[in-house]
Design a protein around this motif. Structure first.
Motif, mmCIF file in Angstrom:
data_model
loop_
_atom_site.group_PDB
_atom_site.id
_atom_site.type_symbol
_atom_site.label_atom_id
_atom_site.label_comp_id
_atom_site.label_asym_id
_atom_site.label_seq_id
_atom_site.Cartn_x
_atom_site.Cartn_y
_atom_site.Cartn_z
ATOM 1 N N GLN A 75 -3.169 -6.110 1.729
ATOM 2 C CA GLN A 75 -4.298 -5.233 2.074
ATOM 3 C C GLN A 75 -5.271 -5.137 0.900
ATOM 4 O O GLN A 75 -6.486 -5.150 1.095
ATOM 5 N N VAL A 79 -9.294 -6.176 0.846
ATOM 6 C CA VAL A 79 -10.375 -5.276 0.439
ATOM 7 C C VAL A 79 -11.174 -5.895 -0.705
ATOM 8 O O VAL A 79 -12.410 -5.852 -0.710
ATOM 9 N N SER A 82 -13.513 -8.413 0.673
ATOM 10 C CA SER A 82 -14.670 -7.844 1.371
ATOM 11 C C SER A 82 -15.678 -7.237 0.395
ATOM 12 O O SER A 82 -16.881 -7.259 0.646
ATOM 13 N N LEU A 83 -15.202 -6.710 -0.728
ATOM 14 C CA LEU A 83 -16.100 -6.073 -1.698
ATOM 15 C C LEU A 83 -16.824 -7.095 -2.576
ATOM 16 O O LEU A 83 -17.941 -6.853 -3.013
ATOM 17 N N GLN A 113 -17.205 4.559 -3.551
ATOM 18 C CA GLN A 113 -16.872 3.961 -2.257
ATOM 19 C C GLN A 113 -15.843 2.844 -2.414
ATOM 20 O O GLN A 113 -14.878 2.752 -1.648
ATOM 21 N N MET A 114 -16.036 2.007 -3.426
ATOM 22 C CA MET A 114 -15.086 0.912 -3.680
ATOM 23 C C MET A 114 -13.714 1.462 -4.038
ATOM 24 O O MET A 114 -12.691 0.968 -3.554
ATOM 25 N N LYS A 115 -13.716 2.475 -4.877
ATOM 26 C CA LYS A 115 -12.447 3.087 -5.298
ATOM 27 C C LYS A 115 -11.713 3.643 -4.083
ATOM 28 O O LYS A 115 -10.502 3.441 -3.923
ATOM 29 N N ALA A 116 -12.436 4.316 -3.211
ATOM 30 C CA ALA A 116 -11.820 4.902 -2.014
ATOM 31 C C ALA A 116 -11.232 3.818 -1.120
ATOM 32 O O ALA A 116 -10.110 3.957 -0.617
ATOM 33 N N GLN A 117 -11.963 2.733 -0.928
ATOM 34 C CA GLN A 117 -11.476 1.640 -0.075
ATOM 35 C C GLN A 117 -10.232 0.994 -0.665
ATOM 36 O O GLN A 117 -9.272 0.702 0.043
ATOM 37 N N LEU A 118 -10.241 0.762 -1.974
ATOM 38 C CA LEU A 118 -9.090 0.129 -2.614
ATOM 39 C C LEU A 118 -7.871 1.046 -2.612
ATOM 40 O O LEU A 118 -6.745 0.604 -2.370
ATOM 41 N N GLU A 120 -7.260 3.365 -0.436
ATOM 42 C CA GLU A 120 -6.805 3.433 0.949
ATOM 43 C C GLU A 120 -5.896 2.247 1.276
ATOM 44 O O GLU A 120 -4.969 2.359 2.074
ATOM 45 N N ALA A 121 -6.149 1.107 0.612
ATOM 46 C CA ALA A 121 -5.327 -0.089 0.817
ATOM 47 C C ALA A 121 -4.054 -0.061 -0.034
ATOM 48 O O ALA A 121 -3.291 -0.989 -0.025
#
Length: 128
Positions: A75, A79, A82-83, A113-118, A120-121
């Motif tokens: 995951q 991410v 995608s980033l 935003q990047m930190k949150a997505q990473l 979350e993974a």
């Protein structure tokens, strides 16, 4: 001349990251130059940050650094891809090589935003 430049840009756009790295290395060897990013040097007489109690300026750009992949490594790789628009191998190498920067010089909002997505993974992330 403009059409030659356009053709060159089109050709470079179709190259893979590895091919571009080989091109960069060849140009460095052939012309005796380096493609390293310039490093900012403090001006002489400039006060050290916080050294004299002066208020430090608010940081405007941040580096998003992956410190660990966590339990869901696949995951995290998805991410990162995608980033950054990296290929699968490059993204996997970045995740495997943690701690490593995902993106540098981004705004606070984009970094959050990047930190949150990473996170979350399942990855652990640090902003610098």
């Amino acid at each position: 001349m403009a059409t030659d430049t356009k053709k060159l840009v089109d050709t470079l756009g179709k190259m893979t990251v590895l091919e571009l790295v080989e091109l960069k290395n060849s140009l460095e060897e052939e012309w005796g130059v380096t493609a390293a990013a310039p490093v900012a040097v403090a001006a002489p007489g400039a006060p050290a940050a916080g050294g004299d109690g002066a208020a430090a300026e608010e940081q405007s750009t941040f580096d998003v650094v992956l410190t660990g992949a966590g339990d869901k490594k696949i995951q995290a790789i998805k991410v990162v891809r995608s980033l950054t628009n990296l290929g699968l191998k490059e993204a996997k190498d970045l995740v495997d090589g943690a701690p490593s920067p995902v993106k540098e010089g981004v705004t606070r909002e984009e970094a959050d935003q990047m930190k949150a997505q990473l996170e979350e993974a399942g990855a652990s992330v640090e902003l610098k």
